[in-house]
Design an enzyme around this catalytic site. Structure first.
Site, mmCIF file in Angstrom:
data_model
loop_
_atom_site.group_PDB
_atom_site.id
_atom_site.type_symbol
_atom_site.label_atom_id
_atom_site.label_comp_id
_atom_site.label_asym_id
_atom_site.label_seq_id
_atom_site.Cartn_x
_atom_site.Cartn_y
_atom_site.Cartn_z
ATOM 1 C CG ASP A 51 54.950 28.617 46.210
ATOM 2 O OD1 ASP A 51 54.231 29.064 45.303
ATOM 3 O OD2 ASP A 51 55.039 27.408 46.469
ATOM 4 C CE LYS B 139 56.656 33.642 41.514
ATOM 5 N NZ LYS B 139 56.947 32.682 42.591
ATOM 6 N N GLY C 32 50.563 29.875 41.661
ATOM 7 C CA GLY C 32 49.510 30.323 42.571
ATOM 8 C C GLY C 32 50.047 31.562 43.252
ATOM 9 C CG HIS C 33 51.612 34.407 41.378
ATOM 10 N ND1 HIS C 33 52.154 35.092 40.320
ATOM 11 C CD2 HIS C 33 52.342 33.265 41.482
ATOM 12 C CE1 HIS C 33 53.159 34.389 39.818
ATOM 13 N NE2 HIS C 33 53.279 33.274 40.493
ATOM 14 C CD GLN D 98 55.963 28.298 37.297
ATOM 15 O OE1 GLN D 98 56.262 28.782 36.227
ATOM 16 N NE2 GLN D 98 54.728 28.288 37.722
#
Ligand code: GDP
Ligand code: IMO
Ligand code: MG
Length: 428
Positions: free
Chosen positions: A13, A16, A40-41, A223
């Site tokens: 988080d 990215k 979750g980007h 990650q």
């Protein structure tokens, strides 16, 4: 041309998605190389926020081709939902997105196994995202997983059934009951049919052909380095190699083809899920970081644990990844902190100071040693270049560059694509 890699240097988080989207116009190919929908980007532009789980963050740049590499684990149901939710943007994904036939498939029963395993661990649970990541990689390593390319085989359903029987036996061993697999299977097989509409490819050939054609390629990590299966805070990690080396195995790229390695980190630290976190703040300051930084998981909505920047951990991540430049995110979150702290060393139980991460942060309790910095007490949103940043923030950046021995070439001052400052002169 080589393959540049962008990856997180902390516990995920870091931002990215935002930076991959920002950099994507410079790249002809953006490729995810590991992880799956545990990621979750978040991307924000033109007043809209998008959270991507399976699809690479280059997807909104329609001149960029996107690849889901062999190292990824793919949940067809989540993939279909994601594609459907983006359909109004005309992204031409059947053209612009390729999926490796060697990527492993997440089955509904992998998600059940994830939940059963976590439940069985009680207090010591990992805090997994419950997306079935661990069990899917387990099947890959056990040489019994199903791959995307298998969906094209006439006996796919038989292969599926035979693997699910093993899963059911394991679920029974856990005493995990009360699930409705047939309902989930209906969605799964619909999603498998949907998946077949996409380009399922031998992506290692595609990428190496791109390299040979001198195309620009960006590998997008998921990650973070401290969640890496080998080098993270084991066992509180994910089940893949999140580091630069993972881009080689997760895409079929030779080590000598790796070019720039962008290491991305927040101006402080967060972690979601269980596991050691030396600089965690369990007080009002931690609460303030969470509130100001909106630190809630993009995938699970869980509150993220917050703390000060941890240099021993950051140096470790830089070392194992061979980072060549750094990107610092969320500087704006510190705008109103009168004092900013950075952990420079750990004090070991015997009193000794170290900059090295112990073998096991759980069993070796370390006390962070902090250096304090004056806050900048200014909203930095006005700045469009590094030169315009307030003195105390520049001093913070200078200190970090000297400590980390790398240039900070980009700074993020807000979630939007445009809140990104660059120092091209320092980039190689
Ligand atoms: P990723 O998983 O590394 O892509 O990061 P996430 O999207 O899970 O989490 C990063 C969060 O921070 C998202 O909500 C972003 O919109 C937000 N974000 C990214 N950069 C900045 C920044 O510079 N400032 C602020 N305030 N938020 C940011
Ligand atoms: P992005 O790509 C933050 C964490 C989970 C849990 C551990 C194992 O958005 O940075 P898993 O579901 O992988 O078995 O969970 O890893 N985790 C993440 N934390 N960001 C992520 O991805 C994460 N993906 C997994 O919270 O502690
Ligand atoms: Mg995330």
């Amino acid at each position: 041309m080589s393959v540049d890699v962008l990856l997180g240097l902390q516990w995920g988080d870091e931002g990215k998605g935002k930076i991959v989207d920002f950099l994507a116009p410079r790249y002809q190919v953006v490729a995810r190389f590991q992880g799956g929908p545990n990621a979750g980007h978040t991307l924000e532009f033109e007043g809209i926020k998008h959270v991507l789980h399976q699809i690479p963050s280059g997807i909104f740049r329609t001149d960029t081709r996107n690849i889901i590499g062999n190292g990824v684990v793919l949940d067809p149901v989540i993939f279909k939902k994601e594609v459907d939710s983006l359909s109004k943007y005309n992204l031409n994904m059947r053209q612009n997105l390729c999926i490796s036939k060697k990527a492993q498939l997440i089955l509904p029963s992998h998600r059940l196994l994830d939940a059963a395993s976590e439940q069985s661990k009680g207090e010591s649970k990992i805090g997994s995202t419950l997306k079935g990541i661990g069990p899917t990689y387990q099947d890959k390593v056990a040489r019994q997983g199903l791959r995307v390319g298998d969906v094209l085989a006439p006996n796919f359903r038989e292969k599926y059934r035979s693997l699910v029987q093993k899963h059911e036996a394991t679920l029974a061993y856990y005493g995990y009951t009360g699930y409705d697999l047939p309902a989930a299977e209906k969605d799964f097989f619909e999603a498998i049919d949907f998946l077949k509409e996409f380009q399922l490819v031998d992506s290692e050939y595609l990428i190496n052909q791109s390299i040979a054609a001198h195309e620009t390629i960006l590998a997008e990590g998921a990650q973070g380095s401290l969640l890496d299966i080998d080098f993270g805070s084991y066992p509180f990690v994910t089940s893949s190699n999140t580091m630069t080396a993972g881009a080689c195995t997760g895409l079929g790229v030779a080590p000598r083809q790796i070019g720039e390695v962008y290491g991305i980190f927040k101006a402080y630290c967060t972690r979601v899920g269980g596991g050691p976190f030396p600089t965690e703040l369990l007080d009002a300051e931690g609460e303030k970081l969470r509130r100001v930084g909106h630190e809630f998981g993009s995938t699970t909505g869980r509150p993220r644990r917050c703390g000060w920047l941890d240099l021993p951990a950051l140096k470790y991540a830089i070392m194992i990844n061979g980072a060549t430049q750094l990107i610092m995110m969320k500087a704006d979150v510190l705008n109103s902190f009168p004092t900013i702290k950075v952990c420079t060393h750990y004090r070991l139980p015997d009193g000794e100071l170290t900059e090295q991460l112990p073998f096991d942060l759980l069993t070796t309790e370390v006390t962070p040693v902090y250096r304090e910095f004056e806050g900048w007490n200014t909203d930095v949103a006005y700045a469009t270049s590094f030169e315009q940043l307030p003195g105390p923030l520049l001093a913070y950046i200078d200190f970090l560059e000297a400590q980390l021995n790398l240039p900070i070439t980009m700074l993020s001052t807000g979630p939007d694509r445009i809140a990104t400052l660059q120092r091209e002169s320092l980039a190689k």
